[in-house]
Write an enzyme that holds these catalytic residues in place. Structure first.
Site, PDB file in Angstrom:
ATOM      1  N   ASP A  59      98.633  90.479 -49.912  1.00 21.19           N
ATOM      2  CA  ASP A  59      99.731  90.222 -50.848  1.00 21.19           C
ATOM      3  C   ASP A  59      99.433  91.023 -52.114  1.00 21.19           C
ATOM      4  O   ASP A  59      98.424  90.789 -52.783  1.00 21.19           O
ATOM      5  CB  ASP A  59      99.777  88.718 -51.147  1.00 21.19           C
ATOM      6  N   TYR A 151     115.556  92.467 -61.969  1.00 23.33           N
ATOM      7  CA  TYR A 151     115.143  93.534 -61.038  1.00 23.33           C
ATOM      8  C   TYR A 151     115.129  94.880 -61.774  1.00 23.33           C
ATOM      9  O   TYR A 151     114.174  95.653 -61.666  1.00 23.33           O
ATOM     10  CB  TYR A 151     116.110  93.576 -59.853  1.00 23.33           C
TER      11      TYR A 151
END
Ligand code: NAP
Length: 243
Positions: A59, A151
């Site tokens: 991750d 984003y």
């Protein structure tokens, strides 16, 4: 043999970059998080074409997992030449509807993830006095996207990080560049209706949506010696959408 590590390599843009780099003769490190089956299929596919491959589950939001992956890469291949920081997550929400958890997830994946992988790989590149890092931003990081403010902010951060690192690492022989893709057909953009996709294509000067291969070709160029005097740049692969 030169080696390339691609984050989020099992599907989408990351997978296309991985296949393209393998086709150019690089040893490959496939990073994945959840898509284990796809990662192992890709590993088998590349190995059947004689490409040495390490598939590694990590991750990118966790520095220790990122560092362990780079250490394993060095143990197996003895070198690391190219890093494609591709792993990313998107969020389409009005700012007032965005929770703190959603903000953290986007920033952790898209910004901290790029930082973690870069921090872990730079010492070996500095030691070798060579390397090429390609970060995947977005056209929204260049121009801003409505209902995608978090984003967009995360992808603008990737551009700032790229430009600063290009200056910091240039004297060590390491190039750092960025790709800002437009609308590319992947799982990430599956949520849009055909009508929305058609509208985006109509507003694109080249009159179509992008493919993963469009981005992969740019990534191979920026990763390789073909771009040996290019650093700190943002290459928009967007059919002219951001002009
Ligand atoms: P995608 O199909 O949704 O794939 C996302 C990839 O990121 C997956 O491989 C996923 O791995 C990986 N990933 C997510 N979180 C991760 C984490 N914490 N650690 C490791 N890997 C993680 O997306 P895509 O469209 O190919 O996008 C790839 C990149 O391009 C992203 O950075 C995205 O923001 C950027 N981009 C895409 C578009 C577009 O239109 N598609 C446009 C501009 C920019 P697992 O499946 O293994 O979890």
């Amino acid at each position: 043999m030169k080696t390339a590590l691609i984050t989020g390599a099992a599907r989408g843009i990351g997978r296309a970059c991985t296949e393209a780099l393998a086709g150019k003769g690089y040893g490959i490190i496939i990073n994945y998080r959840e898509s284990e089956e796809k990662a192992l299929c890709l590993k088998a596919e590349l190995e059947s074409n004689n490409t040495p491959v390490l598939a590694y589950k990590a991750d990118v939001t966790d520095y220790f997992q990122a560092k362990a992956m780079i250490d394993k890469t060095l143990e197996i291949f003895g070198r690391l030449d190219i890093v494609i920081n591709n792993a990313g997550a998107s969020l389409e929400k009005l700012v007032q509807d965005t929770s703190e958890e959603e903000y953290i997830k986007i920033m952790d994946t898209n910004v901290k993830g790029v930082f973690n992988i870069t921090k872990a790989c730079v010492p070996v590149m500095v030691h070798n006095k060579s390397g090429s890092i390609v970060n995947i931003s977005s056209i929204w990081g260049v121009s801003g996207g409505a209902a995608e403010s978090v984003y967009s902010a995360s992808k603008s951060a990737v551009i700032g990080f790229t430009k600063a690192l290009a200056k910091e690492l240039g004297p060590s022989g390491i190039r750092v560049n960025c790709i800002a893709p437009g609308f590319i057909l992947t799982d990430m953009t599956n949520k849009y209706t055909q009508q929305e996709k058609d509208a985006f294509a109509l507003n694109t000067p080249l009159c179509r949506l992008g493919t993963v291969s469009d981005v992969a070709k740019a990534a191979v160029f920026l990763a390789s010696e073909e771009s040996s005097f290019i650093t700190g740049q943002v290459l928009c692969v967007d059919g002219g959408a951001v002009i």
